[in-house]
Design a protein around this motif. Sequence first.
Motif, PDB file in Angstrom:
ATOM      1  N   GLY A  75       0.209 -13.271   3.628  1.00 32.30           N
ATOM      2  CA  GLY A  75      -0.729 -12.414   3.614  1.00 32.30           C
ATOM      3  C   GLY A  75      -2.152 -12.947   3.684  1.00 32.30           C
ATOM      4  N   PHE A  76      -2.907 -12.828   4.275  1.00 33.39           N
ATOM      5  CA  PHE A  76      -4.555 -13.456   4.335  1.00 33.39           C
ATOM      6  C   PHE A  76      -5.636 -12.081   4.156  1.00 33.39           C
ATOM      7  N   ILE A  77      -6.663 -12.262   3.589  1.00 33.97           N
ATOM      8  CA  ILE A  77      -7.746 -11.591   3.635  1.00 33.97           C
ATOM      9  C   ILE A  77      -8.740 -12.186   4.187  1.00 33.97           C
ATOM     10  N   ASN A  78      -9.437 -11.721   5.274  1.00 37.13           N
ATOM     11  CA  ASN A  78     -10.549 -12.405   6.046  1.00 37.13           C
ATOM     12  C   ASN A  78     -10.252 -13.788   6.307  1.00 37.13           C
ATOM     13  N   GLY A  79      -9.122 -14.079   6.622  1.00 28.15           N
ATOM     14  CA  GLY A  79      -8.827 -15.540   6.881  1.00 28.15           C
ATOM     15  C   GLY A  79      -8.308 -16.242   5.819  1.00 28.15           C
ATOM     16  N   LYS A  80      -8.295 -15.782   4.597  1.00 29.55           N
ATOM     17  CA  LYS A  80      -7.978 -16.623   3.626  1.00 29.55           C
ATOM     18  C   LYS A  80      -6.652 -16.398   2.905  1.00 29.55           C
ATOM     19  N   LEU A  81      -5.922 -17.463   2.645  1.00 33.33           N
ATOM     20  CA  LEU A  81      -4.542 -17.157   2.277  1.00 33.33           C
ATOM     21  C   LEU A  81      -4.511 -16.379   0.901  1.00 33.33           C
ATOM     22  N   LEU A  82      -3.893 -15.308   0.749  1.00 30.96           N
ATOM     23  CA  LEU A  82      -3.656 -14.733  -0.474  1.00 30.96           C
ATOM     24  C   LEU A  82      -2.450 -14.911  -1.138  1.00 30.96           C
ATOM     25  N   PHE A  83      -1.280 -14.894  -0.336  1.00 28.63           N
ATOM     26  CA  PHE A  83       0.026 -14.908  -1.003  1.00 28.63           C
ATOM     27  C   PHE A  83       0.817 -15.594   0.213  1.00 28.63           C
ATOM     28  N   THR A  84       2.115 -16.290  -0.224  1.00 34.51           N
ATOM     29  CA  THR A  84       3.316 -16.606   0.711  1.00 34.51           C
ATOM     30  C   THR A  84       4.533 -16.080  -0.295  1.00 34.51           C
ATOM     31  N   VAL A  85       5.594 -15.282   0.485  1.00 35.95           N
ATOM     32  CA  VAL A  85       6.549 -15.048  -0.331  1.00 35.95           C
ATOM     33  C   VAL A  85       7.695 -15.057   0.498  1.00 35.95           C
ATOM     34  N   THR A  86       8.857 -15.232  -0.420  1.00 34.87           N
ATOM     35  CA  THR A  86      10.229 -15.157   0.470  1.00 34.87           C
ATOM     36  C   THR A  86      10.437 -13.885   0.693  1.00 34.87           C
ATOM     37  N   ASN A  87      10.895 -13.896   2.165  1.00 32.24           N
ATOM     38  CA  ASN A  87      11.336 -12.690   3.022  1.00 32.24           C
ATOM     39  C   ASN A  87      12.373 -11.655   2.172  1.00 32.24           C
ATOM     40  N   GLY A  88      12.164 -10.409   2.608  1.00 29.71           N
ATOM     41  CA  GLY A  88      13.005  -9.338   2.013  1.00 29.71           C
ATOM     42  C   GLY A  88      12.348  -8.676   0.867  1.00 29.71           C
ATOM     43  N   VAL A  89      11.060  -8.683   0.747  1.00 32.92           N
ATOM     44  CA  VAL A  89      10.152  -7.811  -0.132  1.00 32.92           C
ATOM     45  C   VAL A  89       9.088  -6.998   0.327  1.00 32.92           C
ATOM     46  N   ARG A  90       8.502  -6.319  -0.292  1.00 33.52           N
ATOM     47  CA  ARG A  90       7.136  -5.642  -0.179  1.00 33.52           C
ATOM     48  C   ARG A  90       6.163  -6.247  -1.204  1.00 33.52           C
ATOM     49  N   VAL A  91       5.026  -6.334  -0.805  1.00 35.30           N
ATOM     50  CA  VAL A  91       4.002  -7.004  -1.830  1.00 35.30           C
ATOM     51  C   VAL A  91       2.832  -5.704  -1.798  1.00 35.30           C
ATOM     52  N   ALA A  92       2.634  -5.242  -2.940  1.00 39.24           N
ATOM     53  CA  ALA A  92       1.454  -4.177  -3.036  1.00 39.24           C
ATOM     54  C   ALA A  92       0.443  -5.034  -3.902  1.00 39.24           C
ATOM     55  N   THR A  93      -0.875  -4.435  -3.492  1.00 35.97           N
ATOM     56  CA  THR A  93      -2.159  -4.966  -4.040  1.00 35.97           C
ATOM     57  C   THR A  93      -3.104  -4.040  -4.035  1.00 35.97           C
ATOM     58  N   ASP A  94      -4.336  -4.306  -4.715  1.00 39.00           N
ATOM     59  CA  ASP A  94      -5.387  -3.224  -4.461  1.00 39.00           C
ATOM     60  C   ASP A  94      -6.136  -3.509  -3.408  1.00 39.00           C
ATOM     61  N   TRP A  95      -7.069  -2.846  -3.175  1.00 39.73           N
ATOM     62  CA  TRP A  95      -8.167  -3.148  -1.788  1.00 39.73           C
ATOM     63  C   TRP A  95      -8.504  -4.543  -1.629  1.00 39.73           C
ATOM     64  N   PHE A  96      -8.579  -5.217  -2.668  1.00 40.93           N
ATOM     65  CA  PHE A  96      -9.277  -6.460  -2.815  1.00 40.93           C
ATOM     66  C   PHE A  96      -8.382  -7.487  -3.070  1.00 40.93           C
ATOM     67  N   GLY A  97      -6.905  -7.225  -3.003  1.00 39.87           N
ATOM     68  CA  GLY A  97      -6.010  -8.271  -3.041  1.00 39.87           C
ATOM     69  C   GLY A  97      -5.483  -8.504  -4.438  1.00 39.87           C
ATOM     70  N   ASP A  98      -5.858  -7.825  -5.513  1.00 41.10           N
ATOM     71  CA  ASP A  98      -5.681  -8.261  -6.974  1.00 41.10           C
ATOM     72  C   ASP A  98      -4.389  -7.253  -7.538  1.00 41.10           C
ATOM     73  N   LEU A  99      -3.861  -7.384  -8.436  1.00 39.83           N
ATOM     74  CA  LEU A  99      -2.909  -6.755  -8.981  1.00 39.83           C
ATOM     75  C   LEU A  99      -1.623  -6.596  -8.193  1.00 39.83           C
ATOM     76  N   PRO A 100      -1.201  -7.808  -8.071  1.00 41.73           N
ATOM     77  CA  PRO A 100       0.187  -7.823  -6.933  1.00 41.73           C
ATOM     78  C   PRO A 100       1.411  -7.378  -7.757  1.00 41.73           C
ATOM     79  N   ARG A 101       2.275  -6.712  -6.848  1.00 39.82           N
ATOM     80  CA  ARG A 101       3.452  -6.183  -7.380  1.00 39.82           C
ATOM     81  C   ARG A 101       4.646  -6.684  -6.211  1.00 39.82           C
ATOM     82  N   VAL A 102       5.571  -7.345  -6.532  1.00 38.47           N
ATOM     83  CA  VAL A 102       6.422  -7.459  -5.526  1.00 38.47           C
ATOM     84  C   VAL A 102       7.862  -6.728  -5.911  1.00 38.47           C
ATOM     85  N   THR A 103       8.494  -6.205  -4.761  1.00 39.57           N
ATOM     86  CA  THR A 103       9.483  -5.276  -4.784  1.00 39.57           C
ATOM     87  C   THR A 103      10.733  -5.884  -3.898  1.00 39.57           C
ATOM     88  N   ASN A 104      11.841  -6.297  -4.217  1.00 37.68           N
ATOM     89  CA  ASN A 104      13.093  -6.487  -3.542  1.00 37.68           C
ATOM     90  C   ASN A 104      13.218  -4.919  -2.827  1.00 37.68           C
TER      91      ASN A 104
END
Length: 480
Positions: free
Chosen positions: A422-451
Motif C-alpha cells: 500500500g502506498f500514500i502519494n507514491g510513498k510505500l506505507l506497508f507490504t503484507v502477506t496476502n490473505g488479510v485486510r489492513v485498516a488505518t486512519d486517513w493518514f496511514g497511522d494506527l494500522p490493524r491487520v486482520t486475517n
Amino acid sequence: MIKISDSFKTDDKKLDALYRGARSVLFDAVKPFGDYKLAVRSSEDERVNAASEIMCAETLARYDIETAIECVKAFIMTAREDGRIAGEIVKKQEDIFCDFSRLAGFCIAEEALSIFYMAKKKELTYLDRLYDALKRFDAYIWSTHDCNGNGLVELFSEKELADGVNPARYAPIVSSDNGRISEISPFPVETALMASFVYRLKATLAQIAGLLENGEAEKYTEEADALFASVKKNFWISEAGVCYDRDYRGSMIPYVGIENLDMMYYGAFDSEMAEEFVKRHVMNPDEFFTRLPLPDIPADLGGTVRGVTYRKMIRALERYGFYNELAQLSKLVLDGLSEQNAFTEYYDPGTCEPIKKQICADCSPTAAAVIELVARSFGVSVDFEDVIWGAKGHKGENTSEYSFRWGGDTYSVYSESETTSGFINGKLLFTVTNGVRVATDWFGDLPRVTNITAETLDCVFVYRDHTYSFTLEPNQFWKP
C-alpha cells in the motif's frame, strides 16, 4: 468540492471485465431529475428508491461526490410538512412526483452520513440539512406509527413493506367460529426490520449531533440504546436463530429470510445474535451459502438472489467482525457474476443465471456491490474515519493495481502472488502477506491487520521500515 476518482487494473480477465462493466452500469444509471442528477436503479428506470439508491450514491461518491450528495438532497427535499420523506422519487416525462406509500427498508441515514465523510467532513451545510430532515422523519414515524404506545413501530398495510418482501408471509389469519371460516388481515404488524431501521436512524442522529455539538447526542444515544434492546426482546427467537415479526395480536409470524442480514446491516443485532444467524444460516449450504449466495429465503425453499443484498452484506458482516465469512461470500459473488457478466436484479442461486421473468439488464445496486467488493478485496475504501486496504491476493500469478484519488491524496494498492503493498502519494506505507485486510486512519497511522482467510495465517507486515511477524486465527486482528 473535493475531486475523487479510482482505477483498477488486473490481468485476471474475467474480474477485469466484471469491474469495467460494473463501472459502466453505475455511471449510466445517473439521470437528470429536474434540477438534480440522481442514480436510478437502471438506465431504463425513471424512479429513485430510498431503499437502494442512496447505497448506490455511496459507491458513486468514489467518482462523483457532487452527484452523490445531490442524491441525498433530493430525498431531503421530498420531506412533507409533517416530516415524512418519500420512499421513491418518480419522473414522468418532465414532471417529478413523490411516492410516500412505502416506509420500511429505507437506507438513507448512515449511508448519507457516510457520504459526508467521503467529502472529508467539509460539507457542513449538507450535514445541517441532513440532521434536520432525519430528526423530523424520526419524529413523524413515532407520532404516526406507534399507535399502541409500546415503543415498536407498526406498519399498517402491505404497501408500507420493504421493497422485495414477499407479501405471502403476511397472509391473512384464518380463524373458525362455529364452523364458519374467516380470514383476517395480520396488519398492523410490528416488524423486526422496521425496528432495526428506526434504531439506526436514532443512532445516526446521535452521531451527527455529536459532530454538530448541538447538545442532543446523549438524548438520541439513549433512545437508540432502548430500541437496540427491544429488537432482541420482542423479535429474536433463540431456538430458530432469527427474528420473527408480530401480527396485530402480538403473535409471532414464523419466517426465515435474508432480511435478518439487513438487520445486521443496520447494526440492530448484538454479537450473540449475529454469531448465531451467520453460523447457523448464512454459512449453511442448504439455506444461504449457495453457489451464488444469500437468496431472499433459504435455497431449499426456492429462494432467489437479489443483487442489492450484496451491497448490504459488506457493512452487515464487517460491523460484527465476520471478515473471513465476507471474503468467502465475496469470492462466490465475484466468481458467479463473472460467469455471466450481467448486472441484473434477480439471479438463480444454483446456476448464477439471471431470472428471465424479472430481468433488468443493468441494475445499479448490483453494479455498486461489485465495485465495493473489488475495492474491499484488492483496493481502497473509506469507511468513516478508517481507510480499508484490501490485501486478499489473487490465485496463481495474477496481479492487480488499484488507485484511489481522494482530494489531494492518492492511495494505491499493488497485489502480487504472495504479498500486497500500500502506498500514500507514491510513498510505500506497508507490504503484507496476502490473505488479510489492513485498516488505518486517513493518514496511514494506527494500522490493524486482520486475517480474512479460513485458516491460521503466518503473517509478515512491513510498515514504515518496521518489520513485524505474527500468527493470526480467522477474523483475528493484530496492531502494534
